[in-house]
Motif scaffolding. Sequence first.
Motif, PDB file in Angstrom:
ATOM      1  N   GLY A 136       0.788  -1.225   0.000  1.00  0.00           N
ATOM      2  CA  GLY A 136       0.000   0.000   0.000  1.00  0.00           C
ATOM      3  C   GLY A 136       0.819   1.273   0.000  1.00  0.00           C
ATOM      4  N   ASN A 137       2.131   1.172  -0.008  1.00  0.00           N
ATOM      5  CA  ASN A 137       2.986   2.360  -0.021  1.00  0.00           C
ATOM      6  C   ASN A 137       3.047   2.923  -1.444  1.00  0.00           C
ATOM      7  N   ILE A 138       2.510   4.114  -1.636  1.00  0.00           N
ATOM      8  CA  ILE A 138       2.417   4.660  -2.990  1.00  0.00           C
ATOM      9  C   ILE A 138       3.781   5.097  -3.532  1.00  0.00           C
ATOM     10  N   GLN A 139       4.799   5.174  -2.669  1.00  0.00           N
ATOM     11  CA  GLN A 139       6.146   5.550  -3.093  1.00  0.00           C
ATOM     12  C   GLN A 139       7.052   4.334  -3.289  1.00  0.00           C
ATOM     13  N   LYS A 140       6.498   3.139  -3.263  1.00  0.00           N
ATOM     14  CA  LYS A 140       7.342   1.932  -3.219  1.00  0.00           C
ATOM     15  C   LYS A 140       8.265   1.790  -4.424  1.00  0.00           C
ATOM     16  N   ASP A 141       7.820   2.171  -5.612  1.00  0.00           N
ATOM     17  CA  ASP A 141       8.677   2.053  -6.796  1.00  0.00           C
ATOM     18  C   ASP A 141       9.863   3.008  -6.721  1.00  0.00           C
ATOM     19  N   LYS A 142       9.614   4.215  -6.244  1.00  0.00           N
ATOM     20  CA  LYS A 142      10.689   5.190  -6.085  1.00  0.00           C
ATOM     21  C   LYS A 142      11.674   4.725  -5.014  1.00  0.00           C
ATOM     22  N   ILE A 143      11.133   4.171  -3.924  1.00  0.00           N
ATOM     23  CA  ILE A 143      11.978   3.667  -2.835  1.00  0.00           C
ATOM     24  C   ILE A 143      12.834   2.497  -3.334  1.00  0.00           C
ATOM     25  N   LYS A 144      12.228   1.626  -4.122  1.00  0.00           N
ATOM     26  CA  LYS A 144      12.965   0.488  -4.671  1.00  0.00           C
ATOM     27  C   LYS A 144      14.128   0.951  -5.548  1.00  0.00           C
ATOM     28  N   LYS A 145      13.879   1.951  -6.361  1.00  0.00           N
ATOM     29  CA  LYS A 145      14.923   2.466  -7.248  1.00  0.00           C
ATOM     30  C   LYS A 145      16.085   3.054  -6.447  1.00  0.00           C
ATOM     31  N   ILE A 146      15.775   3.812  -5.402  1.00  0.00           N
ATOM     32  CA  ILE A 146      16.820   4.401  -4.555  1.00  0.00           C
ATOM     33  C   ILE A 146      17.651   3.303  -3.900  1.00  0.00           C
ATOM     34  N   CYS A 147      16.964   2.265  -3.402  1.00  0.00           N
ATOM     35  CA  CYS A 147      17.670   1.158  -2.765  1.00  0.00           C
ATOM     36  C   CYS A 147      18.618   0.466  -3.742  1.00  0.00           C
ATOM     37  N   GLU A 183      20.032   1.782  -6.366  1.00  0.00           N
ATOM     38  CA  GLU A 183      21.136   2.694  -6.684  1.00  0.00           C
ATOM     39  C   GLU A 183      22.184   2.741  -5.572  1.00  0.00           C
ATOM     40  N   ARG A 184      21.754   2.584  -4.326  1.00  0.00           N
ATOM     41  CA  ARG A 184      22.662   2.739  -3.185  1.00  0.00           C
ATOM     42  C   ARG A 184      23.162   1.410  -2.604  1.00  0.00           C
ATOM     43  N   GLY A 185      22.618   0.309  -3.077  1.00  0.00           N
ATOM     44  CA  GLY A 185      23.022  -0.982  -2.545  1.00  0.00           C
ATOM     45  C   GLY A 185      22.323  -1.366  -1.263  1.00  0.00           C
ATOM     46  N   TYR A 186      21.166  -0.748  -0.997  1.00  0.00           N
ATOM     47  CA  TYR A 186      20.357  -1.132   0.147  1.00  0.00           C
ATOM     48  C   TYR A 186      19.511  -2.357  -0.238  1.00  0.00           C
ATOM     49  N   TYR A 187      18.986  -3.029   0.750  1.00  0.00           N
ATOM     50  CA  TYR A 187      18.162  -4.215   0.516  1.00  0.00           C
ATOM     51  C   TYR A 187      16.692  -3.829   0.644  1.00  0.00           C
ATOM     52  N   TYR A 188      15.960  -3.989  -0.438  1.00  0.00           N
ATOM     53  CA  TYR A 188      14.551  -3.578  -0.521  1.00  0.00           C
ATOM     54  C   TYR A 188      13.648  -4.792  -0.330  1.00  0.00           C
ATOM     55  N   HIS A 189      12.615  -4.632   0.506  1.00  0.00           N
ATOM     56  CA  HIS A 189      11.683  -5.727   0.788  1.00  0.00           C
ATOM     57  C   HIS A 189      10.252  -5.172   0.729  1.00  0.00           C
ATOM     58  N   CYS A 190       9.364  -5.846   0.021  1.00  0.00           N
ATOM     59  CA  CYS A 190       7.979  -5.382  -0.109  1.00  0.00           C
ATOM     60  C   CYS A 190       6.999  -6.473   0.327  1.00  0.00           C
ATOM     61  N   GLN A 191       6.129  -6.128   1.270  1.00  0.00           N
ATOM     62  CA  GLN A 191       5.058  -7.016   1.762  1.00  0.00           C
ATOM     63  C   GLN A 191       5.604  -8.409   2.090  1.00  0.00           C
ATOM     64  N   ILE A 192       6.447  -8.461   3.087  1.00  0.00           N
ATOM     65  CA  ILE A 192       7.194  -9.685   3.376  1.00  0.00           C
ATOM     66  C   ILE A 192       6.646 -10.428   4.597  1.00  0.00           C
ATOM     67  N   PRO A 193       6.859 -11.742   4.652  1.00  0.00           N
ATOM     68  CA  PRO A 193       6.453 -12.539   5.818  1.00  0.00           C
ATOM     69  C   PRO A 193       7.617 -12.835   6.758  1.00  0.00           C
ATOM     70  N   TYR A 194       8.749 -12.104   6.597  1.00  0.00           N
ATOM     71  CA  TYR A 194       9.945 -12.426   7.382  1.00  0.00           C
ATOM     72  C   TYR A 194      10.523 -11.190   8.080  1.00  0.00           C
ATOM     73  N   ILE A 195       9.655 -10.243   8.456  1.00  0.00           N
ATOM     74  CA  ILE A 195      10.127  -9.027   9.102  1.00  0.00           C
ATOM     75  C   ILE A 195      10.825  -9.336  10.425  1.00  0.00           C
ATOM     76  N   ALA A 196      10.373 -10.361  11.159  1.00  0.00           N
ATOM     77  CA  ALA A 196      11.007 -10.703  12.437  1.00  0.00           C
ATOM     78  C   ALA A 196      12.447 -11.134  12.231  1.00  0.00           C
ATOM     79  N   SER A 197      12.723 -11.830  11.136  1.00  0.00           N
ATOM     80  CA  SER A 197      14.088 -12.243  10.837  1.00  0.00           C
ATOM     81  C   SER A 197      14.985 -11.032  10.606  1.00  0.00           C
ATOM     82  N   LEU A 198      14.456 -10.024   9.903  1.00  0.00           N
ATOM     83  CA  LEU A 198      15.216  -8.802   9.679  1.00  0.00           C
ATOM     84  C   LEU A 198      15.441  -8.061  10.997  1.00  0.00           C
ATOM     85  N   MET A 199      14.417  -8.051  11.848  1.00  0.00           N
ATOM     86  CA  MET A 199      14.559  -7.420  13.161  1.00  0.00           C
ATOM     87  C   MET A 199      15.615  -8.134  13.998  1.00  0.00           C
ATOM     88  N   GLN A 200      15.621  -9.439  13.902  1.00  0.00           N
ATOM     89  CA  GLN A 200      16.574 -10.245  14.666  1.00  0.00           C
ATOM     90  C   GLN A 200      18.014  -9.946  14.257  1.00  0.00           C
TER      91      GLN A 200
END
Length: 327
Positions: free
Chosen positions: A196-207, A209-226
Motif C-alpha cells: 500500500g505504499n504509494i512511493q514503493k517504486d521510487k523507494i525500490k529504485k533508490i535502494c 542505486e545505493r546498494g540497500y536491501y529492498y523488501h515489499c510485503q514480506i512474511p519475514y520481518i522478524a528475521s530482519l529485526m533479529q
Amino acid sequence: MKKVIIRTDASIQIGSGHVMRCLTIAENLKRQGCLVSFWMEPLQGNLIDYVKEQGFEHILEAEHADLYIVDHYGIDEKWENIHRKYTNKIMVIDDLANRSHDCDLLLDQNVVPNFEKRYKTLIPQNCKTLLGPKYLILRDEFIKARQLFNGEKRNVERLLIFMGGTDPTNETMKVLQALTETSPIFHHVDVVVGNGNIQKDKIKKICQERGYYYHCQIPYIASLMQQADFSIGAGGSTTWERCYVGLPSSSTIVAENQREATKYAAELGAVLNLGWHNEVTVEMYSNLLNTLKIEKQPLDKIRKMGLSLTENEVPNPWINEIMELLA
C-alpha cells in the motif's frame, strides 16, 4: 467446525496493521480447526488479494457465524448490537478506549497509563478483557526470534527501516534522504515497505542505486529485526514487536492512535520517541543516525526494557481465551 468472521479493513489512510494482526489470529484459529473468513471493504490500498493468498475467504456482507472478531476504529457498540443477530459471540480488538462496545471479549495489547482500567465503563460487565503486552498478537516468526535472542551487545552496523505498511506520511523517503547526510556508514541497510505504499517504486529504485536491501510485503520481518542492530520505525503494534525481539528502535508517530502508547513506551525507556510526523524532519533523522554508533549503552538499556515489558510465560495466550469463548 466453528465459523469465525473477522471484520477489519486496510487502506492507504487506515494502514495495514489491523489486517496483519488479524491474519495472525486467523492462522491460529485455522490450526484449531476453525473456518475463518475476512469481511473487508475494497478501499484504496486494501489487502484483500493478500488475505486470499494466505488462504482465507473474503466476504462483503454479514453472514451467520459462531464468532465475530472486530478490529476497526470505525465500529462501536451500535454496529456490534445490530450484528448480534448473526453471531453467538463478539470479540473486539482495540487500542483507543474511546468508544463503547457490545462484546464478550476485548483485547488491547498496548501499554498506556491506566491500561488495566480504562475500558471499565465502555464494555458490558460480563465482558472479559485481555490487556497489556502479555497478550501481544505474535506471528510464529516473532516467537522464534525471541527464543533465539542471545542478548549480546552489538555495534550499530545493520539498520532496519520500516515505517508501516502504507507509510502515509512518507517517513521512509525522509530517512533515505537523511542517510545521504550521515557520516557513519552502515554495512547493511534493510528497507521494508508494504504493497500500500504509494512511493514503493521510487523507494525500490533508490535502494538499488545505493546498494540497500529492498523488501515489499514480506512474511519475514522478524528475521530482519533479529539481524538488525537498530530500527527506525513508526509507532503502533510494530513498536511492541521490536521490543519483543530485543531490537532497540525509534518511533515516529504517524497516526493519532499511536500517540499515547508511543509516548508512554518512551517514558518507560523502551523506545526513542521522535515525535509527531509533521515535526520530525530529515535533519532529526540525520542527527539520530549520526549518534547511533556512539551511544551503545543507552541502546542496551532500551533493548532490556523492551524485552522486560513484553515478557510472557506463554506466547499468544489469547488463542486459548478465544477457543474458550467458542466452546
